[in-house]
Design a protein around this motif. Structure first.
Motif, short mmCIF file in Angstrom:
data_model
loop_
_atom_site.label_atom_id
_atom_site.label_comp_id
_atom_site.label_asym_id
_atom_site.label_seq_id
_atom_site.Cartn_x
_atom_site.Cartn_y
_atom_site.Cartn_z
N PRO A 53 52.73 60.33 82.45
CA PRO A 53 54.59 60.83 82.64
C PRO A 53 54.23 61.86 82.79
CG PRO A 53 53.45 59.48 80.07
CD PRO A 53 52.59 59.55 81.14
N ALA A 54 53.69 62.68 83.32
CA ALA A 54 52.99 63.97 83.76
C ALA A 54 52.89 63.80 84.96
CB ALA A 54 51.74 64.57 83.16
N ALA A 55 52.98 63.25 85.84
CA ALA A 55 52.89 62.72 87.57
C ALA A 55 54.64 61.64 88.20
CB ALA A 55 51.68 62.33 87.77
N GLY A 104 52.95 65.82 90.74
CA GLY A 104 52.48 66.17 89.53
C GLY A 104 52.00 67.89 89.68
N TYR A 105 50.51 67.57 90.62
CA TYR A 105 49.94 67.95 90.74
C TYR A 105 49.83 69.23 91.53
CZ TYR A 105 44.90 69.81 91.99
OH TYR A 105 44.01 71.41 92.13
N ALA A 106 50.94 69.16 92.08
CA ALA A 106 50.64 70.20 93.51
C ALA A 106 52.42 71.12 92.37
CB ALA A 106 51.98 69.48 95.08
N TYR A 110 44.82 62.10 87.34
CA TYR A 110 43.65 63.74 87.29
C TYR A 110 44.89 64.74 85.94
CZ TYR A 110 44.63 69.05 86.50
OH TYR A 110 44.34 70.06 85.53
N PHE A 111 45.65 63.28 85.54
CA PHE A 111 46.58 63.79 84.30
C PHE A 111 45.76 62.71 83.19
CE2 PHE A 111 49.68 65.18 87.00
CZ PHE A 111 49.82 66.31 86.30
N PRO A 145 56.58 71.30 83.41
CA PRO A 145 56.30 70.69 85.13
C PRO A 145 56.25 69.29 85.57
CG PRO A 145 54.49 72.49 84.44
CD PRO A 145 54.95 71.91 82.92
N ALA A 146 56.29 68.43 84.43
CA ALA A 146 56.64 67.51 84.19
C ALA A 146 58.24 66.83 84.66
CB ALA A 146 56.00 66.56 83.50
N ASP A 147 58.72 67.62 84.62
CA ASP A 147 59.89 67.49 84.56
C ASP A 147 60.45 68.24 85.80
OD1 ASP A 147 60.78 66.25 81.50
OD2 ASP A 147 60.77 68.38 81.08
N LEU A 148 60.05 69.19 86.38
CA LEU A 148 60.23 69.94 87.41
C LEU A 148 59.76 68.92 88.49
CD1 LEU A 148 59.39 73.02 87.15
CD2 LEU A 148 61.07 73.01 87.01
#
Length: 391
Positions: free
Chosen positions: A48-50, A206-208, A109-110, A195-198
Motif C-alpha cells: 500500500p505504500a508503493a 515510493g522509495y524514491a 522495501y516496505f 509519502p505513499a499518497d504523494l
C-alpha cells in the motif's frame, strides 16, 4: 495455505524460495504487502505504500487510463495483462520489464524491511499481471538491506516514511537548492498527504519519495513529526488566588437583616468618653463583614469607617475642657450605618445646571492655557534647507 505466524518476512521468503514453492507471501503490519513467487523466483511484489505498475504507467502519462483498464478487463482472469500490453503495441518488452522491476524492488522495501510481523503464505496463488520477470529472492533481500542503510545514513528517523508531510514555515539557511522531485514533493505536501499518497499522486516510486523526503528532513525543509509524550494527568488543578478582597461565605445575606435588638448601633459608645473605643477584640460573628446601608443599599468604604466620627453626629454631652487630638486608632469593627448619617456625610458635590455651550465657572475651569508663542520662521527655513540638501 500455511498458518499465520510471526516471523521475519525476509527469512521466510528465503525458505520458500529454497523449497521452490509457488504462491504469495502476505506480510501484515504497517504498511505490509505481498510478494508473489513462481517456483522459488519472485515475479511481482506490491504494498500500500508503493504505487503499482498501473499507477506508474498512467500517472506518468505513458499509458492512458482507458488503455490500462481495457487490458485489466481482458487479461485479469487469465493472468496475462502484461502480455496483452506488449502484443497490442502499447508497450515494448523492455519498457514493461523495467517498470515491473522498479515496482518489485519498491514494494519489497516496505514489505520486507520490518523485523517480526504476522506472515501468511498462500500456496498456488499467482498475480494477474503474469510472469514478466523472474528475480532471485536473495538479490531482493540484499537490495532491501542496502536501501535501509542508505536511508539511515541520510536521516535516521523512520517516522518520516509514514507520517504526513508538511513543509517548514521558515528555512534554516539563506539559500536552498532543490531537485525537480523535491520541488514536486514540497508543492504537493499540505500536511495531510503521506509519502505513499504523494507517490501515488505524482506517479513516482515510493522509495524514491521517501529518500528525497529524508534528505529534505536533514536540511530542515519539512516539519518533523512530533512524538506524543505520555504525561500523568494531575489529580487537581490549583486555581490562582484572587488578589482583591473576598467576602466571607459565612456572613448573612444583605436581605436577611438582623433584628433591632441584635443589630449594633453607632451610638452604643459610653457618653462620658467622646473618643472611640480602642478595644482590640474582634467583632461578633453574627455581624456582617461588609457594611450594608438600608434604603439606597450603598456600600461605605473602609477608609470612611476608619475616620473618627464627627462630633455633630454623635449625641454626646460636651466635655468640660477641649479634648486632646486622639492618637491613631485601629480600624473599628464594621457595623451597619444608618441612612441619615450616611447620606449627610457622603453626598457628592453637585454642580449648578448651565446652558449648553456656556463657560465653566472660574473655580472649576482653572487657569487658562498659555498662549502659543507662534511659529519660528527661521527654524523652519533651516529645516527646509537641510531637507533640500539631502536630495
Amino acid at each position: 495455505m500455511t498458518a499465520s505466524k510471526t516471523a521475519t518476512p525476509g527469512r521466510l521468503l528465503t525458505q520458500v524460495a529454497g523449497e521452490r514453492q509457488t504462491g504469495v507471501l502476505v506480510v501484515g503490519g504497517h504498511p505490509g504487502g505481498a510478494v508473489y513467487v513462481l517456483e522459488g523466483r519472485v515475479i511481482y511484489a506490491e504494498s500500500p505504500a508503493a504505487p503499482g505498475v498501473g499507477e506508474l504507467l498512467t500517472a506518468s502519462g505513458r499509458l492512458a487510463a482507458r488503455t490500462w483498464q481495457n487490458a485489466l478487463d481482458l487479461g485479469t482472469s487469465t493472468a496475462r495483462v502484461g502480455r496483452l500490453l506488449v502484443e497490442q503495441g502499447h508497450l515494448t518488452r523492455g519498457e514493461l520489464e523495467l517498470c515491473v522491476l522498479g515496482a518489485i524492488y519498491d514494494a519489497a522495501y516496505f514489505a520486507l524491511s520490518v523485523d517480526a510481523v504476522p506472515v501468511d503464505f498462500l500456496a498456488g496463488a499467482t498475480h494477474w499481471l503474469g510472469p514478466v520477470v523472474h528475480v532471485d529472492p536473495e538479490a531482493i533481500n540484499r537490495e532491501v538491506g542496502r536501501r535501509i542503510r542508505l536511508l539511515d545514513e541520510i536521516f535516521p528517523d523512520r517516522r518520516v516514511d509514514v507520517t504526513a508531510v508538511a513543509p517548514a514555515t521558515r528555512l534554516p539557511r539563506e539559500r536552498v537548492t532543490l531537485t525537480s522531485m523535491q520541488w514536486e514533493l514540497l508543492v504537493h505536501s499540505d500536511g495531510q498527504r503521506t509519502p505513499a499518497d504523494l507517490a501515488l499522486l505524482l506517479g513516482r516510486a515510493g522509495y524514491a519519495c521517501v529518500q528525497e523526503l529524508r534528505r529534505m528532513a536533514a536540511m530542515g525543509l519539512i516539519e518533523l513529526p512530533e512524538t506524543p509524550v505520555a504525561t500523568p494527568s494531575p489529580e487537581f488543578v490549583r486555581m490562582p488566588r484572587a488578589r482583591g478582597a473576598a467576602a466571607d461565605v459565612k456572613r448573612p445575606s444583605p436581605n436577611s437583616r438582623p433584628s433591632t435588638e441584635a443589630r449594633p448601633s453607632t451610638n452604643s459608645r459610653p457618653p462620658t468618653d467622646p473618643r472611640p473605643s480602642t478595644d482590640p477584640r474582634p467583632a461578633p460573628q453574627d455581624a456582617p463583614s461588609v457594611p450594608v446601608v438600608a434604603g439606597a443599599r450603598a456600600a461605605v468604604p473602609a477608609s470612611a469607617l476608619a475616620a473618627p466620627p464627627l462630633p455633630v453626629l454623635i449625641s454626646a454631652p460636651p466635655a468640660p475642657s477641649p479634648p486632646t487630638p486622639p492618637p491613631p486608632e485601629p480600624d473599628p469593627p464594621r457595623h451597619a450605618v444608618d441612612d441619615s448619617s450616611t447620606q449627610a456625610l457622603y453626598r457628592p458635590p453637585r454642580l449648578a445646571r448651565r446652558k449648553p455651550g456656556a463657560k465653566l465657572p472660574k473655580e472649576v475651569a482653572g487657569e487658562a492655557p498659555p498662549v502659543h508663542p507662534g511659529t519660528d520662521e527661521v527654524l523652519l527655513k533651516r529645516i527646509r534647507t537641510a531637507l533640500r540638501a539631502l536630495r
